[in-house]
Scaffold this active site. Structure first.
Site, short mmCIF file in Angstrom:
data_model
loop_
_atom_site.label_atom_id
_atom_site.label_comp_id
_atom_site.label_asym_id
_atom_site.label_seq_id
_atom_site.Cartn_x
_atom_site.Cartn_y
_atom_site.Cartn_z
N CYS A 1 -52.79 11.85 -58.62
CA CYS A 1 -53.38 10.70 -59.30
C CYS A 1 -54.77 10.51 -58.71
O CYS A 1 -54.92 10.55 -57.49
CB CYS A 1 -52.52 9.45 -59.05
N GLN B 1 -56.44 32.08 -52.72
CA GLN B 1 -56.95 31.44 -53.94
C GLN B 1 -55.80 31.20 -54.91
O GLN B 1 -56.00 30.62 -55.96
CB GLN B 1 -58.00 32.33 -54.60
N THR C 1 -58.51 40.38 -54.67
CA THR C 1 -59.42 39.41 -55.27
C THR C 1 -60.67 40.10 -55.79
O THR C 1 -61.17 41.02 -55.17
CB THR C 1 -59.79 38.28 -54.28
N ALA D 1 -51.25 46.16 -53.39
CA ALA D 1 -50.82 45.44 -52.19
C ALA D 1 -49.40 45.78 -51.72
O ALA D 1 -49.17 45.99 -50.53
CB ALA D 1 -50.94 43.94 -52.44
N HIS E 1 -57.44 26.77 -53.83
CA HIS E 1 -57.51 26.28 -55.21
C HIS E 1 -56.33 25.38 -55.57
O HIS E 1 -56.02 25.22 -56.74
CB HIS E 1 -57.59 27.47 -56.18
N1 APR Z 1 -52.92 44.90 -55.46
C1 APR Z 1 -54.16 44.54 -55.03
N2 APR Z 1 -55.13 44.14 -55.86
C2 APR Z 1 -54.87 44.12 -57.18
C3 APR Z 1 -53.61 44.50 -57.70
C4 APR Z 1 -52.61 44.91 -56.78
N3 APR Z 1 -51.40 45.29 -57.18
N4 APR Z 1 -53.65 44.37 -59.04
C5 APR Z 1 -54.88 43.93 -59.36
N5 APR Z 1 -55.63 43.77 -58.23
C6 APR Z 1 -57.01 43.29 -58.12
C7 APR Z 1 -57.89 43.53 -59.32
O1 APR Z 1 -58.48 44.84 -59.25
C8 APR Z 1 -58.93 42.41 -59.20
O2 APR Z 1 -60.05 42.84 -58.44
O3 APR Z 1 -56.95 41.88 -57.98
C9 APR Z 1 -58.18 41.32 -58.42
C10 APR Z 1 -57.86 40.07 -59.21
O4 APR Z 1 -59.06 39.42 -59.56
P1 APR Z 1 -59.06 38.04 -60.36
O5 APR Z 1 -58.12 38.13 -61.52
O6 APR Z 1 -60.48 37.69 -60.63
O7 APR Z 1 -58.38 36.99 -59.36
P2 APR Z 1 -59.04 36.16 -58.16
O8 APR Z 1 -60.07 36.92 -57.45
O9 APR Z 1 -57.90 35.61 -57.38
O10 APR Z 1 -59.71 34.96 -58.97
C11 APR Z 1 -60.29 33.90 -58.26
O11 APR Z 1 -60.74 32.63 -60.24
O12 APR Z 1 -60.00 31.94 -62.35
C12 APR Z 1 -60.16 31.58 -61.01
O13 APR Z 1 -59.03 29.89 -59.89
C13 APR Z 1 -58.85 31.19 -60.38
O14 APR Z 1 -58.09 31.58 -58.12
C14 APR Z 1 -58.69 32.18 -59.24
C15 APR Z 1 -60.11 32.59 -58.97
#
Ligand code: APR
Length: 235
Positions: free
Chosen positions: A120, A94, A179, A222, A112
């Site tokens: 364009c 994502q 995520t 990670a 994404h």
């Molecule tokens: N290692 C693993 N996971 C982690 C770490 C780490 N070091 N640090 C934070 N996290 C976890 C958090 O606990 C959280 O659950 O990563 C997750 C990030 O979540 P989001 O910020 O919601 O990101 P994501 O799931 O990629 O969001 C999806 O939402 O805003 C839109 O388009 C945007 O691609 C994005 C989508």
């Protein structure tokens, strides 16, 4: 926990913003997250772009500069090694930061879009890497180019989702990393994988609303977890 890649035929690694967190790229949600500091309504939707294309492009240019200050970490490298040591690994991400590709991953599906492309509406997509945009207008029609990113209220590219779902519904190991899983279609991925009998592993220091869909959870960041996760000795 140890995973033996040789036991699996097709592996999918599914990543979100937490994958890039230890590289220094902020996550979207949670403390210090991008959507806590900025309102997506002003910077990350088509309506905002139509209202103020320069402001929206400036916001994304700042994100590009921030990402360029960051480097892939040992976890990205571990995924590259997995690709090198196993015949079928697909990375579905994502993330728009291109960090997997910078680390050397080759088979990456960007759900994404990418910070490093502009689009364009009439004349397609161009690659545009670097700190500054090389152009912000289409050289064919003169219209504004927008970042080739799936913003809020945008539809996902169906062909890209299809490729991701094909990989996920035919894999026998799904490793989901960093995520929150709340944004569609992320929540459906472990369900689709399990229907195929896949083992589903979640790597996230925190429990998420979607954690119950995974049979195994590794509550570690990670970059700490991934370098020791895969054992290739059976290959
Ligand atoms: N290692 C693993 N996971 C982690 C770490 C780490 N070091 N640090 C934070 N996290 C976890 C958090 O606990 C959280 O659950 O990563 C997750 C990030 O979540 P989001 O910020 O919601 O990101 P994501 O799931 O990629 O969001 C999806 O939402 O805003 C839109 O388009 C945007 O691609 C994005 C989508």
């Amino acid at each position: 926990m140890t995973l033996y890649p040789a036991e699996y035929t097709r592996i999918v690694v599914f990543t979100g913003a937490g994958m890039s967190a230890e590289s220094g790229v902020p996550t979207y949600r949670g403390r210090g997250g991008t959507w806590e500091r900025y309102q997506w309504e002003e910077y990350a939707c088509q309506e905002a772009f139509e209202r103020d294309p320069e402001g929206v492009l400036r916001f994304h240019a700042l994100r590009r500069q921030a990402v360029l200050q960051c480097k892939p970490h040992a976890g990205h490298e571990a995924i590259v090694q997995l690709e090198k040591n196993h015949g079928s690994v697909t990375v579905v991400t994502q993330n728009i930061d291109g960090m997997h590709q910078r680390a050397g991953s080759r088979n990456v599906i960007e759900l994404h879009g990418s910070l490093w492309r502009l689009r364009c509406p009439d004349h397609g997509v161009i690659d545009d890497v670097g700190e500054r945009y090389t152009t912000d207008h289409c050289d064919r029609c003169g219209g504004w180019l927008r970042p080739d990113i799936v913003w809020f209220c945008d539809n996902l590219d169906e062909a890209v989702v299809d490729r991701a779902l094909t990989a996920i519904s035919s894999c026998d190991l799904l490793v989901s990393i960093g995520t929150s899983g709340v944004v569609w279609p992320a929540a459906g991925f472990p369900v689709a994988a399990r229907e195929n009998g896949a083992q589903c592993v979640e790597i996230n220091p925190e429990e998420t609303d979607m954690s119950y869909l995974y049979e195994t959870a590794i509550r570690e960041p990670a970059a700490l977890c991934l370098p020791n996760l895969f054992d290739y000795k059976l290959l």
